[in-house]
Design an enzyme around this catalytic site. Sequence first.
Site, short mmCIF file in Angstrom:
data_model
loop_
_atom_site.label_atom_id
_atom_site.label_comp_id
_atom_site.label_asym_id
_atom_site.label_seq_id
_atom_site.Cartn_x
_atom_site.Cartn_y
_atom_site.Cartn_z
CG HIS A 258 9.75 -9.01 -26.84
ND1 HIS A 258 9.40 -7.98 -25.99
CD2 HIS A 258 9.07 -10.18 -26.03
CE1 HIS A 258 8.77 -8.58 -24.80
NE2 HIS A 258 8.46 -9.66 -25.04
CG HIS B 260 7.25 -9.70 -21.30
ND1 HIS B 260 6.55 -11.05 -21.51
CD2 HIS B 260 8.15 -9.54 -20.38
CE1 HIS B 260 6.99 -11.52 -20.41
NE2 HIS B 260 8.20 -11.03 -19.75
N1 Q9C Z 1 16.12 -11.83 -16.52
C1 Q9C Z 1 7.22 -13.02 -24.47
O1 Q9C Z 1 6.47 -13.13 -23.54
N2 Q9C Z 1 12.69 -12.58 -19.76
N3 Q9C Z 1 8.64 -12.93 -24.11
C2 Q9C Z 1 14.01 -12.28 -19.58
C3 Q9C Z 1 15.54 -11.54 -17.76
C4 Q9C Z 1 12.59 -12.83 -20.84
C5 Q9C Z 1 8.99 -12.85 -22.90
C6 Q9C Z 1 14.38 -12.30 -18.12
C7 Q9C Z 1 10.95 -12.59 -21.47
C8 Q9C Z 1 10.55 -12.62 -22.83
C9 Q9C Z 1 6.97 -13.19 -25.96
ZN ZN Z 2 5.19 -11.58 -22.56
#
Ligand code: Q9C
Ligand code: ZN
Length: 624
Positions: A137, A176
């Site tokens: 990300h 994701h």
């Molecule tokens: N309410 C990886 O799996 N979640 N990152 C945000 C918003 C963030 C995931 C939720 C998830 C990040 C590397």
């Molecule tokens: Zn992820």
Amino acid sequence: MASGTALIYDDEMTSYKLLWDDPECDIEVPERLLSSYEQLKHYHLVERCIHVPVREGTEEEIMLVHSSEYLEVVKSTQTMNEEELQRVSENYDAVYFHPNTYRCAKLAVGATLQLVDSVMSGKVRNGMALVRPPGHHSQRNAANGFCVFNNVAIAAQYAKRRYGLQRILIVDWDVHHGQGIQYVFEEDPSVLYYSWHRYEHQQFWPLLRESDYDAVGQGKGKGFNLNVPWNKVGMGNSDYLAAFFHVLLPVAFEFVPELILVSSGYDSGIGDPEGQMNATPECFAHLTHFLMQLANGRLCAVLEGGYHLKSLSESVCMTVKTLLRDPLPQISGEMAPCLSAIESIQNVRGAHKPYWKCLMYEVPPVKTAAAIVSKADAHLLPVSVQVEMEMNAQELNTFVSAFDAELVKEEKALLSLQNVLAVLDKILKKKVCSGIAESSVASVSTTFALKHCFDFGLQRVLCIVIGDMDLELDLDDGKILLMNICQKQQTEKTNSKYYISLNWKEDAERNNFFCAVLGFILPVAYSYQPDLVIIVIGPNRSLGVNGISLLTCLLQGLAESQILVVIQDTEIKLVQSVAKALSGVSTPDFGAYAPASQENVLEIKRLRDQLQQEWKMLRCSVRD
Ligand code: Q9C
Ligand code: ZN
């Protein structure tokens, strides 16, 4: 061919953690690495791998992807107190910093590059790096989603530079979207990026429009970005395999990569609280196995997400076991992808058809799209109908203000336009064949829709308006043929070649509209040969559901079946029946045949006499 599997892990990467309360970040814990490594030991996999030590990534290496300003920000967190760390973290979405984060992020980069070097030098055939923090990300100037430095993106740039590679495949099976990787290589045809991700029509984090299947890459990179958005949770083994068989693998074999980097997140596995998907650990063995057949077996798996400790560690083991060339486990579950998965796959294949020979043979377009006001009614439509989410407000504003700055201020009209333009756009771009849009101000929407059509380059649009509606249109140039089917006599407008008013009294019990459709509307429409048909159903319609279905069905012979139906009343029965007519899932009910009344017959005769010189398909007698 090289042999052996590298395993890169150092428990120093467990030395940072979340120091304060943050429900958004509290799943990203050191135990993710610890339990994965423990499980590898438990299955005696660690001793079968070649241990490669980690190192720090250098500043120069980090700057292959990130700016020096951002590097300095991350560096500065080393000496911060908790309050300061919290403040920096707030500058980013779903990120936390700890005094050891910088050190671990450098180790994560270095571990990934050690793996690439081991594979590229022939020391091993393949391998896995267990790292924290994850990377996919993070962006040139930003940490994001637990990610600090983009390990895999840096590795790809590094491999290009150091080994002169011309084709690298990145497979991101994390649940994701690795938007950070997409951004880095969007215009780069030497790196093919593939990602599937929970998307739910942009309702799932990171909530980006550019995670959809139509983000195919830009400029020279067109065709080298493959997004498979999952619009439902619960995707499982068969859905993942289907995406591999029908999207990734055909393209990958055509691409002929020299190296494969896997953004190996396991939050796409069963039990994960983020992903809510169903793929079992065995599935990752199969995914790994397929990828091992490419790039001479040069595969580097680098850990990204994965938050269910048991599911994560079992899946990591399955991956490593497969890299070590153990026999594959049986894959469980009924081997049938779900409808939503098939739809996503069809959409990506369609979007990439221009760029890949393996996809060039016919990918049938999604037949019908519907944008309806109440999404709760979506399940009442035929399953093959794709339900659209609205264009986002920003996009719409830009679009409308280009025509009419005043209108942007009228919220109701704007909202009304939203559905119509979203669906029309899909039809014009041939992403779908036909569509239905509910709109509270059908006349404004139709006016805009027509403008948009001509902007797009259409020559002739047949517009059939059912009910009372005033459209401010210039009808002189023949670009629009407007037919108005209404109850009462239109006194103020006289019929002309391109404006036809058809008075119709419906038989409430039975369908007497056959005679008008066959005897008048179709002959005129076929004489006109439109590029698109728009049917607008306004207030006080003089036609029932059966008549409208009949009209919709028969008009599909025109304009390569490209039909847009705009419906003002949010009447689910009408929407349902039009959807049925357009999608062709079953023959709609036209109601019982009734002969037309004397009055109706005379109306048709009158119109025919008036217009058969102009529209010659109306002729059915030699004497006239
Ligand atoms: N309410 C990886 O799996 N979640 N990152 C945000 C918003 C963030 C995931 C939720 C998830 C990040 C590397
Ligand atoms: Zn992820």
